[in-house]
Write a protein that holds these residues in place. Structure first.
Motif, PDB file in Angstrom:
ATOM      1  N   GLY A   1      25.277  21.695  -9.250  1.00  0.00           N
ATOM      2  CA  GLY A   1      26.588  21.556  -8.621  1.00  0.00           C
ATOM      3  C   GLY A   1      26.516  21.851  -7.134  1.00  0.00           C
ATOM      4  O   GLY A   1      27.108  21.142  -6.304  1.00  0.00           O
ATOM      5  N   ASP A   2      25.748  22.889  -6.785  1.00  0.00           N
ATOM      6  CA  ASP A   2      25.558  23.220  -5.370  1.00  0.00           C
ATOM      7  C   ASP A   2      24.811  22.105  -4.645  1.00  0.00           C
ATOM      8  O   ASP A   2      25.119  21.765  -3.493  1.00  0.00           O
ATOM      9  CB  ASP A   2      24.777  24.526  -5.235  1.00  0.00           C
TER      10      ASP A   2
ATOM     11  N   GLY B   1      26.019  23.304   4.586  1.00  0.00           N
ATOM     12  CA  GLY B   1      26.607  23.574   3.281  1.00  0.00           C
ATOM     13  C   GLY B   1      25.840  24.625   2.512  1.00  0.00           C
ATOM     14  O   GLY B   1      26.430  25.557   1.938  1.00  0.00           O
TER      15      GLY B   1
ATOM     16  N   PHE C   1      24.797  18.876  -5.224  1.00  0.00           N
ATOM     17  CA  PHE C   1      25.645  17.709  -4.954  1.00  0.00           C
ATOM     18  C   PHE C   1      26.795  18.026  -4.002  1.00  0.00           C
ATOM     19  O   PHE C   1      27.288  17.136  -3.305  1.00  0.00           O
ATOM     20  CB  PHE C   1      26.203  17.152  -6.264  1.00  0.00           C
ATOM     21  N   SER C   2      27.234  19.282  -3.961  1.00  0.00           N
ATOM     22  CA  SER C   2      28.404  19.620  -3.146  1.00  0.00           C
ATOM     23  C   SER C   2      28.048  20.111  -1.743  1.00  0.00           C
ATOM     24  O   SER C   2      28.921  20.206  -0.885  1.00  0.00           O
ATOM     25  CB  SER C   2      29.249  20.689  -3.852  1.00  0.00           C
TER      26      SER C   2
ATOM     27  N   ASN D   1      23.920  19.068   5.016  1.00  0.00           N
ATOM     28  CA  ASN D   1      23.363  19.759   3.850  1.00  0.00           C
ATOM     29  C   ASN D   1      22.943  21.180   4.195  1.00  0.00           C
ATOM     30  O   ASN D   1      23.166  22.118   3.419  1.00  0.00           O
ATOM     31  CB  ASN D   1      22.178  18.972   3.286  1.00  0.00           C
TER      32      ASN D   1
ATOM     33  N   PHE E   1      29.194  18.045   1.236  1.00  0.00           N
ATOM     34  CA  PHE E   1      30.627  18.040   1.508  1.00  0.00           C
ATOM     35  C   PHE E   1      31.089  19.350   2.149  1.00  0.00           C
ATOM     36  O   PHE E   1      31.932  19.342   3.042  1.00  0.00           O
ATOM     37  CB  PHE E   1      31.399  17.769   0.219  1.00  0.00           C
ATOM     38  N   ARG E   2      30.494  20.466   1.726  1.00  0.00           N
ATOM     39  CA  ARG E   2      30.839  21.745   2.355  1.00  0.00           C
ATOM     40  C   ARG E   2      30.360  21.782   3.806  1.00  0.00           C
ATOM     41  O   ARG E   2      30.980  22.418   4.652  1.00  0.00           O
ATOM     42  CB  ARG E   2      30.232  22.916   1.583  1.00  0.00           C
TER      43      ARG E   2
END
Length: 824
Positions: free
Chosen positions: A438-439, A508, A441-442, A505, A445-446
């Motif tokens: 999850g981290d 994030g 892929f996210s 990345n 975006f963060r």
């Protein structure tokens, strides 16, 4: 005059040779002559007396500095010995302790990641991150990045004025120039003070803008006489401590040092006596013979004609040089090379007569191996880049840059596998498998946040490579060659989307790690998760350090709690925490550090046969090496195993990270590979064992080897050896083949060189292979040209692809372009 001689004799106390005493007297007489020439006869005695007092004062300061540095070096040596002992206790190899101090290692003993390299990165990124955040807040970032001409000169004058003991202001400077100058001065002064803390003694250079930069190519082009004539009247020799009769000799030596890269000992000052040894870094950093210009305008004029011709580049280079020197002295003392040799000698003596001692001594010597101490030291000191500004090195660097900009247009597609590397590193940091993915892929975006959250992330010092100008190092172990080529490369990586992808990345991931630390900040060290304690320990943060670090917990703009290094009051722990964030981001989004560059470049300098050869052979291979050392290597040795076999024997649960690295990068590599095929206009490759093997290589950053399985490497005449040798050598081979064919035509042959020439042009045109424009270029330009000069070429190409790869085109070129050229 008698009083001055008395002062000089008192300052000497047997420490100066007759030649040095004569030099002091020459200096005092020079002061006298200067005053006589100025007609200030009534001030001669006073001026000479003041100069004598300065020499005496320097002598006393030198004694104190020498004592301080001797004590500091003893402490550094003991810390390095203790680091080697911890490495031996955990891995049975004490040499890993010294390697850890230089470039870091994967074994999780205390201090294993607190290296010269990681601290350099921490300092540079902390200064740069704060600088960028302040510039954004003031609305000056764009002006900083693009300043030139009169505005740039105004900023230089403001910076020079602020470096006076009593600034008087720059009336002609605009409000923006003054504000920008003050921000630059803030970080320049912080870097200088930190360097002095580490062991230097750099005094305030009145009116200094930044350290003078020199373009060797420009100096060599005009020759020594023209250069000396230009700079002679711009330097302030009095502030530099150079007597009038020594000016010519100084300029001759300076020209030779700049153009050859070999620096001689600086001019004598009493301060220099505090730093012993020919390789003493603190002495080099503190030398008062560094160029000091009469005014900011003189500095600016020189920089435009013989320097970087950019205040921004010169300033950032100043920060980077200061950070590197600080990190070296912080870990290795004031004489890094001598310290490494001394520790090696002591380790050999300590382990020679112990069980397995001969094997350990061989490792300590590191004369061979994946990472040699000589190569590692050359990387962290920057000595590996000496020669990068020579004409040969610059031409060959430009040639390799053309290869990069002509062949990495689809690098962003390959970088999608970063998601798997992020997930693997998050597993190492203690996250569950599902949470880690999850981290992964996210993170992008963060890291794409704007406004306050972006400013907050900038101050964490991560995801700012584009601002520092070294972004291309992900795929190339690049040398330090600034200028138009570097700007073109930076633009290229923006256009192919690799830079924004990587930076987002990294931001994030860093926000995630800082948030993890912030959530745990309320706990005592012994209550922290084991995985977190292990990572903290490798960066030198123990129980006492954690108590200091947790004071940096702060609520961010998004309402989450973060541990912010800049809020930590303890200087060393603050830097260690910055090192943790910067290094963990580089581990998550594989980016080569000094260790990887040492493996690749082996310490060979540019401009030499070996140095240039190895740079050609290893072009585009740094990402593959980094994926192995920072992901696979970390999961294999980062839990304390002494060997690969010992780690694998611990079972599936203990090896989930390595399993995730292999399986995750293979799966993503499969999708990356298929995306590349679609981008080429072809149908996806069939799901065969061959395809999945290529996917595993692709996901691990070794996609070129996967291409061998499908004939991609040698389709256009380039053999496997040429492809392995790097794109530069492969292209040179194609040029030679084309010339041989032309020679055959000249003697009556009927060789068809039109298609070969177009393929060569297509494969070496910068910016022409950007993944989102490549197919349009193919159908509109390249396929048309190839079909025109070689009718039937496209039909034969489609048949060959189907025969060799069992693939067809989803949009066959022959369905658009008719035989002989032209649209259907």
């Amino acid at each position: 005059m008698a009083d001055c001689l008395k002062i000089a004799d008192e300052a000497n106390k047997g420490r100066l040779s007759d030649d040095e005493l004569d030099e002091i007297l020459t200096e005092l007489n020079a002061e006298k002559k200067a005053r006589q020439a100025a007609g200030a006869l009534d001030q001669i005695e006073s001026a000479i007396f003041e100069r004598g007092l300065l020499i005496a004062k320097e002598a006393e300061i030198a004694k104190k500095i020498e004592k301080r540095n001797r004590y500091m070096n003893i402490l550094k040596e003991q810390k390095l010995m203790a680091l080697a002992e911890r490495a031996d206790e955990m891995t049975g190899d004490p040499s890993l302790g010294l390697e850890a101090a230089l470039v870091g290692v994967n074994a999780p003993f205390e201090g294993a990641s607190r290296s010269v390299d990681s601290i350099t990165g921490a300092l540079v990124n902390s200064y740069a991150g704060g600088l960028i955040a302040d510039l954004k807040k003031a609305g000056l970032l764009t002006k900083f990045n693009n300043m030139k001409g009169d505005f740039e000169r105004q900023v230089a004058n403001v910076l020079g004025d602020l470096n006076l003991k009593t600034p008087v202001g720059v009336a002609q400077a605009s409000a923006d120039a003054k504000a920008l100058g003050k921000i630059l001065f803030k970080y320049q002064r912080a870097a200088l003070q930190r360097e002095n803390q580490a062991g230097s003694y750099i005094r305030l250079k009145e009116g200094r803008v930044v350290r003078a930069s020199h373009d060797q190519r420009r100096l060599i082009k005009v020759g020594p006489e023209e250069w000396k004539n230009y700079i002679r009247g711009k330097l302030d020799y009095e502030k530099m401590g150079i007597a009038p009769e020594r000016i010519e000799g100084f300029l001759d030596s300076a020209y030779e040092a700049i153009t050859t890269g070999v620096r001689k000992e600086g001019d004598r000052t009493e301060i220099s006596l505090a730093f012993k040894g020919p390789g003493n870094l603190a002495k080099k950093e503190s030398a008062s013979g560094v160029f000091t210009f009469k005014s900011a305008n003189d500095w600016y004029d020189y920089d435009q004609k013989f320097g970087r011709a950019s205040l921004r580049e010169a300033f950032m280079q100043d920060i980077q040089s200061s950070s590197r020197a600080t990190a070296l002295m912080e870990v290795l003392g004031t004489n890094p090379k001598a310290m490494v040799e001394r520790v090696q000698e002591r380790l050999e003596e300590k382990y020679r007569d112990t069980p397995g001692g001969l094997k350990k001594v061989k490792r300590i010597r590191r004369e061979t191996g994946i990472v040699t101490f000589e190569a590692a030291l050359a990387e962290v000191t920057g000595d590996v880049n000496i020669g990068s500004h020579t004409p040969l090195a610059r031409y060959l660097h430009f040639y390799r840059s053309i290869q990069t900009m002509a062949k990495l247009g689809g690098a962003w597609i390959s970088a999608i596998s970063d998601v798997a590397f992020i997930a693997s590193n998050r597993i190492y940091q203690g996250r569950s498998l599902l949470d880690a993915w999850g981290d992964g892929f996210s993170a992008i975006f963060r890291g794409m946040n704007r406004g306050e959250m972006r400013d907050f992330a900038d101050r964490l010092g991560v995801g700012i490579e584009g601002q520092l100008g070294d972004f291309m190092s992900r795929f190339n172990a690049a040398d330090d060659v600034p200028g138009q080529t570097a700007k073109m490369m930076s633009l290229f990586f923006k256009l192919n989307l690799l830079q924004p992808w990587t930076e987002s990345n990294k931001r994030g991931v860093t926000l995630m790690i800082a948030n993890d630390l912030g959530r745990e900040a309320s706990k005592r060290y012994d209550k922290l998760p084991d995985d977190l304690r292990r990572i903290l320990g490798t960066y030198g943060i123990d129980q006492k350090g954690w108590e200091a670090a947790r004071k940096g917990a702060k609520t961010g703009p998004d309402g989450r709690i973060y541990l912010v290094p800049g809020e930590i009051p303890d200087l060393k722990i603050r830097e260690n925490m910055f090192a943790l964030l910067v290094s963990e981001a580089d581990n998550s989004v594989p980016s080569p550090g000094a260790r990887e560059r040492a493996i690749i470049r082996r310490g060979y300098r540019p401009g030499t046969f070996a140095g240039e050869g190895i740079r050609f052979l290893t072009q585009f291979k740094s990402f593959g090496v980094t994926a192995l050392t920072k992901s696979v290597g970390r999961h294999m040795y980062g839990y304390g195993a002494k060997s690969m076999r010992e780690q694998l024997q611990r079972g599936i649960g203990a090896n989930m990270g390595i399993i995730n690295s292999i399986v995750g990068t293979t799966v993503l590599g499969y999708f990356v590979m298929q995306l590349k095929e679609v981008a080429k206009g072809r149908e996806m490759r069939p799901a065969t064992p061959e395809t999945f093997l290529a996917a595993a290589l692709q996901g691990g950053g070794l996609g070129i080897y996967g291409d061998f399985l499908f004939g991609e490497a040698n389709r256009y005449g380039g053999g496997t050896l040429e492809t392995l040798a790097g794109p530069g050598i492969g292209t040179a081979s194609e040029v030679i083949d084309l010339l041989q064919k032309l020679k055959g035509i000249a003697v009556g042959g009927d060789e068809d060189v039109g298609g070969d020439f177009i393929r060569l042009l297509k494969g070496n045109t910068p910016f022409a292979n950007l993944f989102y424009t490549q197919q349009a270029m193919n159908y509109l330009v390249w396929y048309q040209l190839q079909e025109t000069v070689n009718p039937g070429y496209l039909r034969r190409m489609e048949r060959r692809i189907e025969r060799e790869n069992n693939q067809t085109y989803w949009l066959p070129p022959t369905s658009i372009i008719q035989t002989g050229g032209g649209f259907r």
